[in-house]
Design an enzyme around this catalytic site. Structure first.
Site, PDB file in Angstrom:
ATOM      1  N   GLU A 107       0.580  -1.107  -0.004  1.00 14.33           N
ATOM      2  CA  GLU A 107      -0.095  -0.023  -0.113  1.00 14.33           C
ATOM      3  C   GLU A 107       0.810   1.314  -0.083  1.00 14.33           C
ATOM      4  OE1 GLU A 107      -2.719  -3.338   0.725  1.00 14.33           O
ATOM      5  OE2 GLU A 107      -0.463  -2.677   1.781  1.00 14.33           O
ATOM      6  N   HIS A 176      -9.665  -5.784  10.754  1.00 13.91           N
ATOM      7  CA  HIS A 176     -10.327  -5.561   9.348  1.00 13.91           C
ATOM      8  C   HIS A 176     -11.345  -4.988   9.611  1.00 13.91           C
ATOM      9  CE1 HIS A 176      -7.429  -8.583   8.398  1.00 13.91           C
ATOM     10  NE2 HIS A 176      -7.366  -8.235   7.207  1.00 13.91           N
TER      11      HIS A 176
END
Length: 377
Positions: A107, A176
């Site tokens: 990322e 998450h």
């Protein structure tokens, strides 16, 4: 010893859920959700069609790629796999590998590349498989994308869109399941939107891509497969929703319920129950935009109802609901006839177990119960 005052919203949430006679599945399907969408007249009957949130996002991306050659998409599995949630389905075949780019699982790397491309004059759309993974790129988003325009004295714009699922899903546990609305909403230089319906999804994403500022589009994984009626106007390629403008999804006179993303649907279902059980007419506001925040619409509704409730799935501490309650005190204190209330997720990392996960987030009956207490019913 009594729980500290700041933690009481979460404590009330847990206590109300524990008092329930039975534990529902972690993702209960509202029996009245479909009828609510039809009865409130979201769009005119002429030319209306049912469109999933996923397809609305896909349509927005395709239209913007078609209309602007500077626009491209990059992220993990966005091309050959058609996207982790199939939002980018078919775009590689249509626009080719130079416009729809698969990246390595890094990322910080591909987000930094996207920011650099934006500073060079392109209009990248950077997809995170989930915004929890964007934590790896937080420096790129905040210190590079959000601040460069200001630090350059207005010389260097950064036209970039960050998008992907935000908040909790189902059975994915604490790492998450975080809602980043308040995180990004607190940063000057960023615009932040969070859609609920298909029209929201298409109109806000197109606005984000066209906006010269960096815009964070916080979607919800649990909404991708849900269908909403889309008006004939929203199906056209020129359909764009203004960033910073909320929508009154249901008018009312007794209580203002402000919500965002998936919680809008829960709030609408709760408003229907309040009408059936108590005859209460609750006004439901879909924020659509976290930053800029449409304070005028909230205060205008508060003037009419005198009571305010904010519903979100994030934590109670330092959240979006806390900010709205503070603003209601600053701009609407004289209109409040009762203390404003927030209904949030519990002050715990998101549990993995389905039953505990169900307890950790607001449900329809949570909203109804807290509204009844607020109205002293």
């Amino acid at each position: 010893m009594a729980a500290p005052r700041l933690f009481r919203p979460a404590a009330r949430l847990l206590s109300s859920r524990l008092a329930s006679s039975s534990l529902r599945p972690a993702l209960p399907h509202s029996a009245c959700a479909h009828s609510i969408l039809r009865s409130r007249g979201y769009a005119t009957e002429s030319g209306v069609k049912e469109v999933t949130v996923r397809d609305a996002l896909n349509e927005a991306l395709a239209e913007e790629l078609e209309s602007n050659q500077k626009t491209f998409i990059l992220g993990e599995e966005v091309a050959q796999y058609n996207g982790a949630y199939k939002v980018t389905r078919g775009l590689l075949d249509r626009f080719g590998p130079k416009r729809v780019i698969d990246t390595p699982i890094t990322e910080a790397g591909f987000c930094g590349l996207a920011v650099g491309a934006a500073l060079a004059g392109l209009h990248p759309i950077c997809e995170f498989m989930t915004f929890n993974f964007a934590m790896q790129a937080i420096d790129q988003i905040i210190n590079s994308a959000a601040k460069t325009h200001y630090m350059s004295g207005g010389i260097q714009p950064c036209n970039i869109t960050f998008r992907g699922p935000n908040g909790f899903a189902a059975g994915v546990a604490a790492q998450h399941s975080q809602d980043y609305s308040a995180w990004y909403g607190s940063i000057p230089g960023l615009k932040v939107v969070s859609p609920w319906s298909s029209e929201d999804a298409k109109g806000l994403l197109k606005a984000a891509i066209r906006d010269p500022n960096p815009v964070v589009v916080l979607e919800n994984e649990l909404m991708y497969g849900l269908s909403f009626p889309m008006s004939e106007a929203a199906q056209k390629s020129d359909f764009v929703l203004p960033i910073g403008k909320a929508k009154v999804e249901r008018p009312g006179k007794d209580l203002t319920i402000v919500s965002i993303s998936r919680c809008v649907g829960q709030s609408l279902a709760a408003a229907t129950q309040l009408k059936q059980k108590y005859g209460v007419e609750a006004e439901v506001i879909n924020l659509r935009s976290v930053k800029p925040l449409d304070v005028e619409t909230i205060i205008a509704s508060l003037k009419k109802t005198g009571r305010l409730m904010v519903v979100e799935s994030s934590y109670p501490m330092f959240g979006l609901s806390s900010e709205i309650l503070a603003l209601s005190m600053e701009y609407g204190f004289d209109y409040l006839t009762a203390p404003a209330v927030r209904v949030t997720g519990a002050e715990v990392p998101t549990p993995y177990a389905a039953g505990l996960e169900n307890l950790a987030f607001p449900q329809e009956d949570t909203v109804v119960g807290q509204a009844a207490k607020l109205l002293r019913l």
